[in-house]
Motif scaffolding. Sequence first.
Motif, PDB file in Angstrom:
ATOM      1  N   LEU A  76       0.822  -1.216   0.000  1.00 17.20           N
ATOM      2  CA  LEU A  76       0.000   0.000   0.000  1.00 17.20           C
ATOM      3  C   LEU A  76       0.854   1.264   0.000  1.00 17.20           C
ATOM      4  O   LEU A  76       0.429   2.309  -0.510  1.00 17.20           O
ATOM      5  CB  LEU A  76      -0.927  -0.002   1.214  1.00 17.20           C
ATOM      6  CG  LEU A  76      -2.160  -0.909   1.121  1.00 17.20           C
ATOM      7  CD1 LEU A  76      -2.910  -0.916   2.450  1.00 17.20           C
ATOM      8  CD2 LEU A  76      -3.073  -0.479  -0.015  1.00 17.20           C
ATOM      9  N   TYR A 125      -2.109  -0.501   7.762  1.00 16.94           N
ATOM     10  CA  TYR A 125      -2.430  -0.034   6.407  1.00 16.94           C
ATOM     11  C   TYR A 125      -2.387   1.493   6.331  1.00 16.94           C
ATOM     12  O   TYR A 125      -1.824   2.063   5.389  1.00 16.94           O
ATOM     13  CB  TYR A 125      -3.827  -0.507   5.998  1.00 16.94           C
ATOM     14  CG  TYR A 125      -4.007  -2.000   5.883  1.00 16.94           C
ATOM     15  CD1 TYR A 125      -2.930  -2.850   5.649  1.00 16.94           C
ATOM     16  CD2 TYR A 125      -5.277  -2.567   5.991  1.00 16.94           C
ATOM     17  CE1 TYR A 125      -3.106  -4.222   5.536  1.00 16.94           C
ATOM     18  CE2 TYR A 125      -5.470  -3.939   5.881  1.00 16.94           C
ATOM     19  CZ  TYR A 125      -4.378  -4.762   5.666  1.00 16.94           C
ATOM     20  OH  TYR A 125      -4.570  -6.116   5.558  1.00 16.94           O
ATOM     21  N   LEU A 129       0.132   3.832   3.993  1.00 22.10           N
ATOM     22  CA  LEU A 129      -0.410   4.767   3.008  1.00 22.10           C
ATOM     23  C   LEU A 129       0.149   6.176   3.230  1.00 22.10           C
ATOM     24  O   LEU A 129       0.548   6.862   2.284  1.00 22.10           O
ATOM     25  CB  LEU A 129      -1.931   4.785   3.076  1.00 22.10           C
ATOM     26  CG  LEU A 129      -2.658   3.561   2.513  1.00 22.10           C
ATOM     27  CD1 LEU A 129      -4.123   3.571   2.941  1.00 22.10           C
ATOM     28  CD2 LEU A 129      -2.548   3.511   0.989  1.00 22.10           C
TER      29      LEU A 129
END
Length: 445
Positions: A76, A125, A129
Amino acid sequence: MSLIRASRTPGAATTNETPRDALGELDQRNLRRLMPLLLAAYIMSFLDRTNIGLAKERLEVDLGISAAAYGLGAGLFFLTYAISEVPSNLIMYRVGARWWITRIMLTWGVISACMAFVQGEKSFYAMRLLLGAAEAGLLPGILLYFTYWFRSETRGRAIGLLLLGASIASVVGNPLGGLLMEMDGLGGWHGWQWMFVIEGVPCLFLAFVIYRFLPDGPAKAPWLTAEEARLVQDAVTREQTEGSEAAGNGSGSGSLLTVLRDKQMLLAIFANWTHQVALYSVVYFLPGIIGGWGDLSPFTIGLLTGLPWLTAAVGAVLVPPRATTPRRSRNFVVVGLLMMFTGLIVAAVAGPVIALLGFCFTGLAFFVVQPLLFNFPATRLSGKTLAGGLALLNTIGITGGFVGPYIMGYAEDATGNHLSGLWVSVVLLALGALAATRLRFSPKS
């Protein structure tokens, strides 16, 4: 033919040189002044984006993050990185390199250190990001910055030296990260928390060094006279203008559609993407693969993980400077991709010792392919189009950093085999090598 003074050293004898001789001396001086700062920045960026590989097994134990979730989270980073790269380069083109690179380093240093506070899959996550968005633009920004200073013949060497930073980061960073992981329990923290904080904070200090000492371009370099700065700027502008006109890409003020209509650029973008899928499959999963070979300490895993990066350093130093003709450049790209193809096949089918040799053989080509492909756009584009083209090449390529880890994690969960995902990279490298055979590294070649 105009003549310029060769040396600014007080008391040195004044000699006359041809402009080409003078440019060679200026190239070397600019390399000596710029590369230590930029290399340090790239070492820290590569270290902070990839140290998650050493934490993989502990994240699974401490936070319950599965191999598939880890692969998704690792990848990600590259989605927000890719989305942000082209805007970042266009902003740097407008506001200048010194301020923008400083901003990049400050934000990624803070977020990298804050990785220590993830609590589970969702926060993992989210932080990956944010880290991708924060770091986006550093590499393409430096590549664009090189086009302000160096002609093609020197720029390839500069890119090779820069990418050597990834090898240095891995050779030094993997054992260092292994040692930091052994701080587990100190102060009530896990070892991976100490690793993220200790490796993230130095970026904040380096950012201020960059802001203090990195000039926006030759005209602001304190080590160049006005005449020398003008000579450097005229040389790079003339080369880029001639290249873009010969390639039919106009004055360099066009949009990204100019890049997307250029079949040669599309071939380079695809070859780079296949390379990146394979590279980051190895980067993020090699520590776990090695850890599966026996009861090894984090430090030992870090040492063994660093070995392919030693061979990568050898390739980065020895090969790109020898790409002195368009044919050699193309051939080195093709051979490099085929070396990675061969090494990963060996790694996928052999026992631990031979597999490690396979990874080392693959590593030998890591930074043979990349500097040559990164040098490619400046032979066809100029100005704003070059800024966007460099970013687009790296943006699409870096999405391979999402695809590779995601496939590796998914395949590991599905098969129970750490190595099963490598076969996807093997196929893609073969296709990338085939595409690279059609590259023309000069509009006239």
